[in-house]
Scaffold this active site. Structure first.
Site, mmCIF file in Angstrom:
data_model
loop_
_atom_site.group_PDB
_atom_site.id
_atom_site.type_symbol
_atom_site.label_atom_id
_atom_site.label_comp_id
_atom_site.label_asym_id
_atom_site.label_seq_id
_atom_site.Cartn_x
_atom_site.Cartn_y
_atom_site.Cartn_z
ATOM 1 N N HIS A 1 0.815 -1.217 0.000
ATOM 2 C CA HIS A 1 0.000 0.000 0.000
ATOM 3 C C HIS A 1 0.853 1.272 0.000
ATOM 4 O O HIS A 1 0.351 2.340 -0.317
ATOM 5 C CB HIS A 1 -1.066 -0.019 1.114
ATOM 6 C CG HIS A 1 -0.593 0.339 2.488
ATOM 7 N ND1 HIS A 1 -0.268 -0.611 3.435
ATOM 8 C CD2 HIS A 1 -0.414 1.528 3.104
ATOM 9 C CE1 HIS A 1 0.082 -0.011 4.557
ATOM 10 N NE2 HIS A 1 0.004 1.286 4.390
ATOM 11 N N ASP B 1 1.256 -7.700 2.449
ATOM 12 C CA ASP B 1 1.321 -6.272 2.117
ATOM 13 C C ASP B 1 2.780 -5.811 1.929
ATOM 14 O O ASP B 1 3.329 -5.093 2.760
ATOM 15 C CB ASP B 1 0.638 -5.478 3.241
ATOM 16 C CG ASP B 1 0.340 -4.037 2.835
ATOM 17 O OD1 ASP B 1 0.904 -3.572 1.823
ATOM 18 O OD2 ASP B 1 -0.452 -3.376 3.538
ATOM 19 N N SER C 1 4.051 2.333 8.406
ATOM 20 C CA SER C 1 3.839 1.304 7.408
ATOM 21 C C SER C 1 5.111 1.102 6.618
ATOM 22 O O SER C 1 5.747 2.064 6.201
ATOM 23 C CB SER C 1 2.702 1.688 6.479
ATOM 24 O OG SER C 1 1.501 1.307 7.059
HETATM 25 N N1 ARG Z 1 -4.808 0.757 7.724
HETATM 26 C C1 ARG Z 1 -3.502 0.786 7.147
HETATM 27 C C2 ARG Z 1 -2.916 2.212 7.193
HETATM 28 O O1 ARG Z 1 -3.449 3.070 7.814
HETATM 29 C C3 ARG Z 1 -3.459 0.203 5.787
HETATM 30 C C4 ARG Z 1 -4.155 0.969 4.708
HETATM 31 C C5 ARG Z 1 -4.061 0.378 3.341
HETATM 32 N N2 ARG Z 1 -4.968 -0.726 3.138
HETATM 33 C C6 ARG Z 1 -6.270 -0.593 2.734
HETATM 34 N N3 ARG Z 1 -7.015 -1.647 2.614
HETATM 35 N N4 ARG Z 1 -6.779 0.590 2.481
HETATM 36 O O2 ARG Z 1 -2.312 2.763 6.336
HETATM 37 N N1 ASP Z 2 -1.326 1.563 8.028
HETATM 38 C C1 ASP Z 2 -0.556 2.634 8.629
HETATM 39 C C2 ASP Z 2 0.430 3.256 7.640
HETATM 40 O O1 ASP Z 2 0.207 3.231 6.451
HETATM 41 C C3 ASP Z 2 0.119 2.173 9.872
HETATM 42 C C4 ASP Z 2 -0.766 2.345 11.069
HETATM 43 O O2 ASP Z 2 -1.522 3.325 11.109
HETATM 44 O O3 ASP Z 2 -0.659 1.532 11.973
HETATM 45 O O4 ASP Z 2 1.385 3.892 8.025
#
Ligand code: ARG
Ligand code: ASP
Length: 721
Positions: free
Chosen positions: A88, A224, A656
């Site tokens: 991502h 990921d 991330s």
């Molecule tokens: N929750 C994670 C972060 O804040 C991953 C986001 C990407 N994945 C998704 N399904 N949108 O970045």
């Molecule tokens: N998914 C988040 C990021 O892209 C990481 C988190 O918020 O724990 O940095």
């Protein structure tokens, strides 16, 4: 007899254990570990020294960590500049290289040779060369009682000097950042590389498996990850993209362990966390979870429901809205988790108890009492006062963000403002620029979807924002449509010049003055202008005044907490996109009565979730085959393939792509998310339920090796047994 001895002993051990698990909060500065954390880290199982993590005299762990594009983290995993980050995080680059014929998002991509690695203009990575404490020099002109503005300009002047005088090589850069709400300042000497090439990525059905449904959720089964390579000039220094550039020979790269982790094993995450607010007073936590989160979530509930309905019916709309939907849903889901987590762990009561202790200790210390008396009360009072304004601000910004016609209108206003500032002579050139920038906007725009979103959101806005803040012009416009949001939206979407690129072109085809005059006539821009006026007249000023006082008090309160609570708590600075170290233990958690989560997931779980043809839960045929044959090579464990695991490392957005390391500093995983109940960790870290989610490095290698057959990458890594 025995029992009587065992019991107190058991209690003592339990106490000790709970103290140990309680120590996982914190995002620590790498250069200060030896003084603050090393002992505890070793107590938790770490086998290396703080000087192996941060060292300016020899290659250390920090030399393998980069900020990836300023929004994620990546780590060097070979002597040839190969870096690993999340799928991502690489998503935009992967998307840009994708076309219908060559859809890397759908099918994955693996450069078979170095010459197939793909350049990404605009993408950069930054190493941290050195970190120095420059607090004294930065604050030397600050006098008590200075206004916030004077204080800031006195500091800014010194920061300039500090940066200019910093010892560094010609190709390096410097930056100074405030810590502890501006009580301390640190200088960073950095090295940025702009030639970063895409090396490999799995298909989305692995890299984004589970998509939005599984986002922020454990148990997780997402691979990921994606891989890039840093290229440098022949002299090894940063250089703009060139075919002649060579793979970077890094100061340090991470060895990779295939051993995985056991329950309670020490883990550590190095990376660039973006923003946290761990030292807010109770009123600010209340403000967040009682007023701001609900307002934003309510707006997005409605917007997402409309968009989802269309995306499920219409393939074209799905393509147009998928990326926007994912990004809107990401923050939305996080805020929902945050509200829930604070409630479940009684976060507000906990904060109030903390404040009671603070008050007691402050009362008992005459010197501190003089210095800090009243600070906490004033701060809480300010947060009570800012509440309705701050909530209106969030309603307003969510409206402008989620109703795309308003986003377009906002951009039109900015463009006209630029012409006003730079002179009408620039009109033609700026108009060209503006229209070009709007092309991609309209490529992914559907006026029918947007109309239906507007109906819902205008209604929520009208109900949520107090009349005196929304303004009279806005009230007038609503009145003309009998305060009926559907009627108002119909009028706008039938009559506005913002509903397509063609209409927008016609709108701005006129001379500058005519366009400006038209802004109060077009039903779309008229409403935006009215709302904006209401916002500027009634909200911006009070918000910024209150915010100034809050910043000032928050800084004093931060220092007060560090002085008054020194024996009760160790203080780490809030995240600010600088390099940090967080450590914890591999462990499951129990979010609710009778529910317990294990800390590992396996490929079997991917197959349990498998829904053939589904856009979130499809599984590639090759992976199904590998699973069927248990063909895991050296990466499997007892006939199973580990996929993800969780631990109590304190992370946030920006972490991330951060490496998860074991006790020896070997790479064991790749951080990418947090668990649903633990997303509140940004304001209320709780070791009992806050967990970060990592993909197991063995799953990454299994995909690269067995799934993609890209063994040349495995060959350049250093695997330790
Ligand atoms: N929750 C994670 C972060 O804040 C991953 C986001 C990407 N994945 C998704 N399904 N949108 O970045
Ligand atoms: N998914 C988040 C990021 O892209 C990481 C988190 O918020 O724990 O940095």
């Amino acid at each position: 007899m025995l029992q009587r001895i065992v019991k107190p002993l058991a209690i003592a051990v339990l106490l000790l254990l709970s103290q140990l698990t309680y120590a996982t909060e914190g995002m620590w500065l790498p250069q200060l570990l030896s003084g603050l954390n090393e002992k505890e880290m070793k107590g938790m199982g770490m086998k290396i020294n703080a000087s192996d993590i941060y060292n300016i005299n020899k290659g250390s762990l920090k030399d393998a960590i980069v900020s990836f594009g300023g929004f994620c983290t990546a780590e060097v995993i070979s002597s040839q500049g190969l870096i690993l980050t999340n799928h991502h995080c690489g998503y935009e680059s992967i998307q840009k290289h994708s076309s219908l014929q060559n859809n890397f998002l759908q099918n994955g991509f693996w450069a078979k040779t170095a010459s197939e690695e793909l350049s990404n203009p605009g993408l950069f990575v930054t190493f941290i060369v050195r970190i120095d404490d420059v607090t004294k020099a930065a604050l030397q002109d600050v006098k008590p009682g200075m206004s916030e503005r004077d204080r800031q300009s006195a500091i800014d002047k010194r920061l300039n000097e500090i940066r200019q005088n910093a010892r560094k090589e010609s190709w390096q850069e410097t930056m100074v950042k405030p810590f502890y709400e501006g009580n301390q300042y640190f200088l960073f000497v950095t090295e940025t590389f702009n030639d970063v090439r895409l090396v490999g990525t799995p298909p989305s059905s692995i890299g984004k498996f589970g998509s939005d449904t599984d986002n922020w959720v454990w148990p997780r089964h997402t691979g990921d990850f994606s891989m890039f390579r840093i290229y440098a000039g022949k002299d090894g220094r940063p250089a703009p993209y060139s075919q002649d550039n060579v793979p970077l020979s890094p100061k340090y790269f991470l060895p990779i362990s295939l051993k995985g982790v056991k329950q309670n094993d020490f883990t550590m995450v190095l990376g660039f966390p973006g923003r946290t607010n761990e030292y807010l007073p109770s009123e600010a936590v209340k403000l967040t979870v009682e007023a701001l989160d609900p307002a934003k979530v309510g707006m997005r509930d409605a917007a997402l429901e409309v968009i989802d309905g269309y995306m499920r019916k219409d393939e074209q709309i799905k393509i147009q809205y998928a990326a926007k939907y994912a990004s809107t849903a990401n923050a939305w889901k996080k805020w929902k988790g945050e509200m829930l987590g604070v409630k479940q762990t009684r976060g507000i009561e906990k904060r109030e108890r903390y404040e009671a202790t603070y008050r007691e200790l402050l009362d008992a210390n005459a010197e501190q009492k003089v210095k800090y008396s009243g600070v906490l009360d004033s701060l809480n009072e300010m947060y009570r006062r800012i509440r309705p304004y701050a909530q209106t601000r969030d309603y307003y910004s969510e409206l402008v963000k989620n109703v795309e016609l308003f986003t377009a209108g906002d951009r039109l206003i900015s463009f006209l403002g630029e012409v006003r500032d730079k002179g009408e002579g620039q009109y033609e050139a700026l108009r060209q620029q503006f229209l070009e920038s709007m092309q991609s906007f309209y490529k992914n725009y559907n006026a029918q979807v947007d109309h239906d979103v507007a109906v819902k959101l205008l209604d929520i806005y009208a109900k949520g924002v107090p009349k005196q803040y929304a303004g009279t012009e806005y009230a007038q416009i609503c009145g003309e449509s009998n305060n009926d949001s559907r009627a108002l939206a119909d009028k706008i979407y039938n009559g506005s010049g913002l509903t397509s690129l063609e209409k927008l072109k016609a709108f701005v085809q006129q001379p500058y003055n005519a366009v400006v005059a038209q802004m109060w006539k077009d039903p779309g821009t008229r409403l935006i202008m009215a709302m904006r006026k209401g916002f500027v007249d009634n909200v911006s000023k009070p918000v910024s005044d209150l915010q100034n006082s809050i910043n000032n008090l928050q800084r004093t309160y931060m220092q007060a907490q560090m002085d008054v609570m020194a024996t009760k708590k160790r203080f780490y600075p809030d995240a600010n996109s600088t390099l940090r170290v967080t450590y914890g233990k591999a462990d499951g958690y129990s979010p609710r009565d009778a529910i317990h989560y294990d800390f590992y997931t396996y490929l079997d779980g991917v197959m349990e979730k498998y829904i053939p043809g589904d856009y979130e839960f499809d599984v590639p045929a090759k992976l199904i085959e590998l699973h069927k044959n248990k063909d895991y090579g050296r990466y499997g464990v007892n006939g199973r393939m580990p996929v993800c695991f969780i631990a109590s490392n304190h992370t946030t957005g920006g972490n991330s792509g951060s490496p998860a390391l074991d006790a020896y500093g070997h790479l064991i995983g790749l951080n990418f998310d947090r668990t649903w109940e633990g997303t509140m960790s940004d304001i209320n870290y709780d070791p009992s339920i806050c967990r970060n989610i990592m993909v197991d490095i063995r799953y990454v290698l299994f995909i690269v090796d067995k799934y993609a057959g890209c063994t040349r990458l495995i060959d350049e890594m250093k695997l330790v047994k």
